[in-house]
Motif scaffolding. Structure first.
Motif, PDB file in Angstrom:
ATOM      1  N   ALA A 207     -10.579  -3.210  -5.528  1.00 51.18           N
ATOM      2  CA  ALA A 207     -11.809  -3.977  -5.732  1.00 51.18           C
ATOM      3  C   ALA A 207     -12.015  -4.350  -7.195  1.00 51.18           C
ATOM      4  O   ALA A 207     -13.108  -4.176  -7.752  1.00 51.18           O
ATOM      5  CB  ALA A 207     -13.009  -3.205  -5.195  1.00 51.18           C
ATOM      6  N   SER A 208     -10.973  -4.844  -7.825  1.00 53.57           N
ATOM      7  CA  SER A 208     -11.085  -5.206  -9.233  1.00 53.57           C
ATOM      8  C   SER A 208      -9.994  -6.200  -9.591  1.00 53.57           C
ATOM      9  O   SER A 208      -9.082  -6.471  -8.807  1.00 53.57           O
ATOM     10  CB  SER A 208     -10.983  -3.968 -10.126  1.00 53.57           C
ATOM     11  N   ASN A 209     -10.080  -6.732 -10.816  1.00 49.37           N
ATOM     12  CA  ASN A 209      -9.043  -7.594 -11.383  1.00 49.37           C
ATOM     13  C   ASN A 209      -8.296  -6.811 -12.454  1.00 49.37           C
ATOM     14  O   ASN A 209      -8.913  -6.217 -13.346  1.00 49.37           O
ATOM     15  CB  ASN A 209      -9.647  -8.863 -11.986  1.00 49.37           C
ATOM     16  N   THR A 210      -6.991  -6.797 -12.379  1.00 46.65           N
ATOM     17  CA  THR A 210      -6.161  -6.038 -13.311  1.00 46.65           C
ATOM     18  C   THR A 210      -5.469  -6.993 -14.272  1.00 46.65           C
ATOM     19  O   THR A 210      -4.801  -7.949 -13.836  1.00 46.65           O
ATOM     20  CB  THR A 210      -5.118  -5.208 -12.546  1.00 46.65           C
TER      21      THR A 210
ATOM     22  N   THR B  67       7.371  -8.171 -13.585  1.00 48.93           N
ATOM     23  CA  THR B  67       6.501  -7.158 -14.184  1.00 48.93           C
ATOM     24  C   THR B  67       5.864  -6.345 -13.065  1.00 48.93           C
ATOM     25  O   THR B  67       5.195  -6.907 -12.184  1.00 48.93           O
ATOM     26  CB  THR B  67       5.404  -7.802 -15.041  1.00 48.93           C
ATOM     27  N   GLU B  68       6.091  -5.045 -13.068  1.00 50.55           N
ATOM     28  CA  GLU B  68       5.504  -4.178 -12.059  1.00 50.55           C
ATOM     29  C   GLU B  68       4.018  -3.972 -12.358  1.00 50.55           C
ATOM     30  O   GLU B  68       3.643  -3.702 -13.502  1.00 50.55           O
ATOM     31  CB  GLU B  68       6.217  -2.827 -12.021  1.00 50.55           C
ATOM     32  N   VAL B  69       3.184  -4.087 -11.309  1.00 46.71           N
ATOM     33  CA  VAL B  69       1.743  -4.011 -11.491  1.00 46.71           C
ATOM     34  C   VAL B  69       1.151  -3.035 -10.477  1.00 46.71           C
ATOM     35  O   VAL B  69       1.473  -3.103  -9.281  1.00 46.71           O
ATOM     36  CB  VAL B  69       1.074  -5.389 -11.326  1.00 46.71           C
ATOM     37  N   LEU B  70       0.296  -2.137 -10.953  1.00 47.68           N
ATOM     38  CA  LEU B  70      -0.520  -1.294 -10.075  1.00 47.68           C
ATOM     39  C   LEU B  70      -1.947  -1.818 -10.187  1.00 47.68           C
ATOM     40  O   LEU B  70      -2.651  -1.544 -11.151  1.00 47.68           O
ATOM     41  CB  LEU B  70      -0.448   0.175 -10.491  1.00 47.68           C
TER      42      LEU B  70
ATOM     43  N   TRP C 235      -8.194  -0.258  -1.639  1.00 45.61           N
ATOM     44  CA  TRP C 235      -7.124   0.662  -2.013  1.00 45.61           C
ATOM     45  C   TRP C 235      -6.300   0.052  -3.141  1.00 45.61           C
ATOM     46  O   TRP C 235      -6.184  -1.180  -3.255  1.00 45.61           O
ATOM     47  CB  TRP C 235      -6.197   0.940  -0.818  1.00 45.61           C
ATOM     48  N   PRO C 236      -5.668   0.884  -3.990  1.00 45.96           N
ATOM     49  CA  PRO C 236      -4.759   0.341  -5.003  1.00 45.96           C
ATOM     50  C   PRO C 236      -3.518  -0.249  -4.341  1.00 45.96           C
ATOM     51  O   PRO C 236      -3.095   0.213  -3.273  1.00 45.96           O
ATOM     52  CB  PRO C 236      -4.422   1.563  -5.864  1.00 45.96           C
ATOM     53  N   VAL C 237      -2.946  -1.261  -4.967  1.00 47.27           N
ATOM     54  CA  VAL C 237      -1.772  -1.919  -4.399  1.00 47.27           C
ATOM     55  C   VAL C 237      -0.668  -1.985  -5.444  1.00 47.27           C
ATOM     56  O   VAL C 237      -0.925  -2.050  -6.653  1.00 47.27           O
ATOM     57  CB  VAL C 237      -2.106  -3.336  -3.890  1.00 47.27           C
ATOM     58  N   ASN C 238       0.562  -1.953  -4.955  1.00 43.28           N
ATOM     59  CA  ASN C 238       1.747  -2.053  -5.811  1.00 43.28           C
ATOM     60  C   ASN C 238       2.389  -3.414  -5.584  1.00 43.28           C
ATOM     61  O   ASN C 238       2.846  -3.710  -4.470  1.00 43.28           O
ATOM     62  CB  ASN C 238       2.743  -0.945  -5.476  1.00 43.28           C
TER      63      ASN C 238
ATOM     64  N   LEU D  33       0.829  -1.200   0.000  1.00 39.42           N
ATOM     65  CA  LEU D  33       0.000   0.000   0.000  1.00 39.42           C
ATOM     66  C   LEU D  33       0.861   1.247   0.000  1.00 39.42           C
ATOM     67  O   LEU D  33       1.947   1.278   0.590  1.00 39.42           O
ATOM     68  CB  LEU D  33      -0.920   0.014   1.221  1.00 39.42           C
ATOM     69  N   ASP D  34       0.357   2.293  -0.629  1.00 36.32           N
ATOM     70  CA  ASP D  34       1.059   3.574  -0.580  1.00 36.32           C
ATOM     71  C   ASP D  34       1.086   4.111   0.841  1.00 36.32           C
ATOM     72  O   ASP D  34       2.077   4.718   1.264  1.00 36.32           O
ATOM     73  CB  ASP D  34       0.380   4.580  -1.509  1.00 36.32           C
ATOM     74  N   GLU D  35      -0.010   3.915   1.586  1.00 34.95           N
ATOM     75  CA  GLU D  35      -0.099   4.342   2.980  1.00 34.95           C
ATOM     76  C   GLU D  35      -0.466   3.123   3.831  1.00 34.95           C
ATOM     77  O   GLU D  35      -1.657   2.831   4.017  1.00 34.95           O
ATOM     78  CB  GLU D  35      -1.143   5.447   3.154  1.00 34.95           C
ATOM     79  N   PRO D  36       0.507   2.396   4.347  1.00 33.79           N
ATOM     80  CA  PRO D  36       0.206   1.178   5.117  1.00 33.79           C
ATOM     81  C   PRO D  36      -0.703   1.408   6.313  1.00 33.79           C
ATOM     82  O   PRO D  36      -1.422   0.502   6.734  1.00 33.79           O
ATOM     83  CB  PRO D  36       1.598   0.694   5.554  1.00 33.79           C
ATOM     84  N   LEU D  37      -0.725   2.621   6.863  1.00 37.93           N
ATOM     85  CA  LEU D  37      -1.530   2.880   8.059  1.00 37.93           C
ATOM     86  C   LEU D  37      -3.028   2.757   7.800  1.00 37.93           C
ATOM     87  O   LEU D  37      -3.793   2.552   8.746  1.00 37.93           O
ATOM     88  CB  LEU D  37      -1.220   4.272   8.619  1.00 37.93           C
TER      89      LEU D  37
END
Length: 731
Positions: A642-645, A635-638, A614-617, A543-547
């Motif tokens: 709540a979806s499938n990328t 492969t870097e993935v963003l 939340w979006p995840v890296n 997460l960008d903001e783990p908190l």
């Protein structure tokens, strides 16, 4: 002592124990004295000079009800009638005073209760101790004989209505009763119109408490907690509901305001209000202002009402504390509006340049500022009662001071005072029996049941002997009404003298020791939960903001080990751990379908699932089973929330054909393995590309040849036609 979150113990109603709400006349008489910490016990006597005095009868609609069964004992059903009696002020009278007994008939049956006669009797043999008191209230068993104090007639009581009869008893009829607790009994006898036989229809059991001159000093503790549905921090909607005029938090303040009770507050309640800054509900900010303005003494519970005992038993080096609450803070709610007006320019003055607006971020409040509780006492812990002496030393280490620990008397060998010294550590001892009974009273929604519990609690107090001080600690209860809480607190003034928490803590302590054989099961469960939290901390690196994940998790753990949640702890731990596993599996690679690879180079489609909000890296790592299949390893993935990328992984086959597999795994930016690995079966048919090209080329060549042949044939036919036509033209 384990206190349920909702406050009431799961004990059965006493079958022969009943009472009615204190009569209005006595409430008027007693109110000014009950509100004053130094008031004397109210004298609930009347001026009657005979054994049977003036009768006050009323008939009115009623709500709650209980039942009289076939032998006359009252139970707690709602479909029959009930008789209840109460003497004096919550059962208490002064020696030599006259007495008024209020008897109430509450008819919830399907038939009217016939008119009859209510008789009040007292057993002149006092109940020797709390055990005898329990036997009388539970089963109607008491030694000695009963003598009639007075009686009077009662009216017919229609269905769903009630009737109250007040019977006055002269002082001469009870002046021989020494201070103590005496069995009191009421009986309703009726003579139905269809018969001349009189029968006992309803009976009720209570006690008459003749007070002594002992000035018992009592301190009352009232915990104020509120558990959010999400298990973390109260939402704006919850705060709006809880602090509304009929809200639960409003009821808590209404119940303690103007009393001598000390309040213990979960600091996450003010934190939830302050965290919303200018967007906090108006009712919530008003509630907080009112809390801070109360004259009641106060101290803060550990955040989330967490239990310090289980933390000490788990050998934690320090008390668990909330992580920064920044995910709950919105900078826009803390912008300071400029209120200084701009100066009016002078006609002759040189205009000054307009200052550029600043874009500085507002300063967000710290955790200490969010949880601040003005004028609160410090160095107090109120944990569960299964402590050991060594835990008291651990508490001192936790707070870096000499801690005063609040414990139930069941945890102690003796409790000669409310303030004890145990191996150099100070302990406030709550009377477990009285606290449990009065907690039931404060939780009761029915007036008669509440009065029943209050009378029993005051009777139990009389067996405390010559203790210089007593303490009553109410259960954690988030649903009790203001009326029930207030009446319970004020009722103690009928028999005791309120004393402040400050005075109690400054008194000389008596000596005692800890008893009990606690287990480490709760500590083992906490260790497991904290181990899961460590896994979540590693997982949150995606997460960008783990908190946003970790701060609510820590709050949920604090509430999980809350004192008020102790009874549901095993099931709650199991549920919490299951939820943690679900979170850890919220991000992963979707199980891929078998892939047919017909070319030497093509992208493999892979889907990354993200069930988090939340979006995840993440990094998708790909590893083929055969080196002849060249796959991009990382492969870097963003992945969107709540979806499938969909991810395309380039691949190149170095083999003509074959059955291979590609292993896919996700890792966080810090290298933590995320989710379950997946394997895709790949069928390579790379030679089909060459074959297809050859075939296609052959077809194209054949078509070209056929086209040429057709063209040549057409031209030859055209020349033959021209040759035949030319001689004809010559002729």
């Amino acid at each position: 002592m384990i206190s349920p979150r909702t406050g009431r113990h799961a004990r059965a109603h006493r079958s022969a124990r009943v009472a009615v709400a204190f009569a209005l006349a006595f409430g008027v008489l007693a109110t000014p004295q009950l509100l004053s910490p130094t008031a004397a016990v109210a004298d609930a006597s009347t001026d009657a000079s005979t054994g049977v005095g003036t009768v006050a009868k009323t008939v009115a609609k009623t709500g709650g009800a209980t039942k009289a069964d076939t032998d006359g004992a009252n139970t707690a059903d709602d479909d029959t009638a009930r008789l209840s009696v109460v003497a004096g002020l919550h059962g208490v009278i002064k020696p030599g005073a006259s007495l008024t007994v209020s008897a109430s008939i509450d008819n919830r049956s399907e038939d009217p209760v016939d008119a009859g006669r209510i008789t009040i009797e007292v057993n002149r043999t006092p109940l020797a101790d709390a055990t005898a008191l329990g036997a009388w209230l539970d089963s109607g068993s008491a030694s000695g004989t009963f003598a009639t104090l007075g009686s009077d007639t009662s009216e017919d009581v229609p269905v769903s209505e009630s009737s109250t009869v007040s019977v006055s008893v002269a002082a001469s009829a009870i002046d021989d009763l020494a201070p103590g607790v005496y069995p009191l009994r009421g009986t309703l006898s009726t003579t139905p119109a269809s018969t001349t036989v009189t029968s006992d229809v309803l009976t009720a059991s209570s006690v008459l408490i003749v007070s002594d001159d002992a000035a018992r000093q009592v301190t009352v503790l009232v915990p104020i907690t509120a558990t959010p549905a999400n298990g973390a921090l109260l939402t704006a909607d919850e705060l709006t509901a809880l602090t509304a005029p009929e809200g639960a938090l409003t009821a808590q303040l209404d119940g303690v305001a103007g009393t001598s009770a000390a309040i213990a507050i979960d600091p996450l309640i003010p934190a939830a209000i302050r965290a919303r800054g200018t967007s906090a509900p108006q009712g919530a900010t008003d509630w907080l202002d009112r809390l801070e303005s109360l004259s009641n003494e106060r101290f803060a519970l550990q955040a989330g009402d967490a239990d310090a005992t289980v933390q000490a038993r788990a050998e934690l080096p320090e008390l668990l504390a909330p992580l920064p609450l920044t995910p709950y803070l919105n900078a826009a709610d803390f912008v300071q509006s400029a209120s200084t007006p701009a100066p009016t320019p002078s006609p002759t003055a040189t205009p000054s340049p307009t200052p550029e607006p600043t874009s500085a971020e507002p300063e967000l409040p710290s955790y200490d500022e969010l949880t601040a509780l003005p004028d609160s006492q410090t160095g107090i812990l109120w944990p569960l009662g299964d402590v050991q002496t060594a835990d008291l030393a651990t508490f001192d280490t936790y707070l870096d001071t000499d801690v005063t620990t609040v414990l139930p008397s069941t945890s102690l060998a003796t409790a000669a005072s409310a303030l004890l010294d145990i191996d150099g550590h100070r302990v406030l001892a709550m009377d477990s029996t009285v606290s449990a009974t009065l907690s039931d009273a404060a939780a009761a929604s029915d007036d008669a049941t509440r009065e029943d519990e209050i009378v029993a609690g005051l009777a139990q107090l009389t067996y405390a002997g010559a203790q210089p001080s007593l303490m009553v600690g109410l259960d954690r209860d988030e649903t009790r009404s203001a009326t029930a809480l207030r009446e319970t607190i004020l009722s103690l003034s009928a028999l005791t003298q309120p004393t402040t928490l400050t005075d109690l803590r400054s008194a000389d302590p008596a000596s005692s020791t800890i008893v009990g054989d606690p287990t480490d099961e709760r500590a083992a469960a906490l260790d497991s939960v904290l181990a899961d939290e460590e896994r979540l901390t590693s997982f949150a690196s995606i997460l960008d903001e783990p908190l946003v994940l970790l701060s609510p998790e820590r709050l949920a753990i604090l509430r999980l080990i809350g004192v008020g949640a102790a009874e549901s702890y095993p099931a709650a731990v199991a549920g919490h751990r299951a939820a943690t596993v679900k979170t850890l599996n919220a991000v992963g690679v979707q199980q891929p379908s078998p892939i047919q690879l017909f070319t030497a180079a093509a992208p493999l489609p892979v889907w990354v699932r993200n069930d988090l909000p939340w979006p995840v890296n993440v990094t998708l790592e790909s590893r083929p089973s055969d080196a002849r299949l060249d796959v991009r390893p990382r492969t870097e993935v963003l992945a969107q929330p709540a979806s499938n990328t969909r991810v395309k992984v380039p691949v190149e086959a170095r083999v003509g054909s074959g059955e291979l597999s590609v292993h896919f795994a996700l890792t966080s930016p810090t290298g933590v393995h995320i989710g379950a690995d997946q394997t895709a079966n790949v069928t390579v048919r790379a030679e089909w590309e060459s074959i297809g090209l050859i075939v296609l080329g052959g077809i194209i060549g054949l078509l070209l040849v056929l086209g040429i042949i057709r063209t040549v044939v057409r031209r030859r036919k055209g020349r033959g036609t021209d040759a035949v036509a030319e001689p004809s033209a010559t002729e």
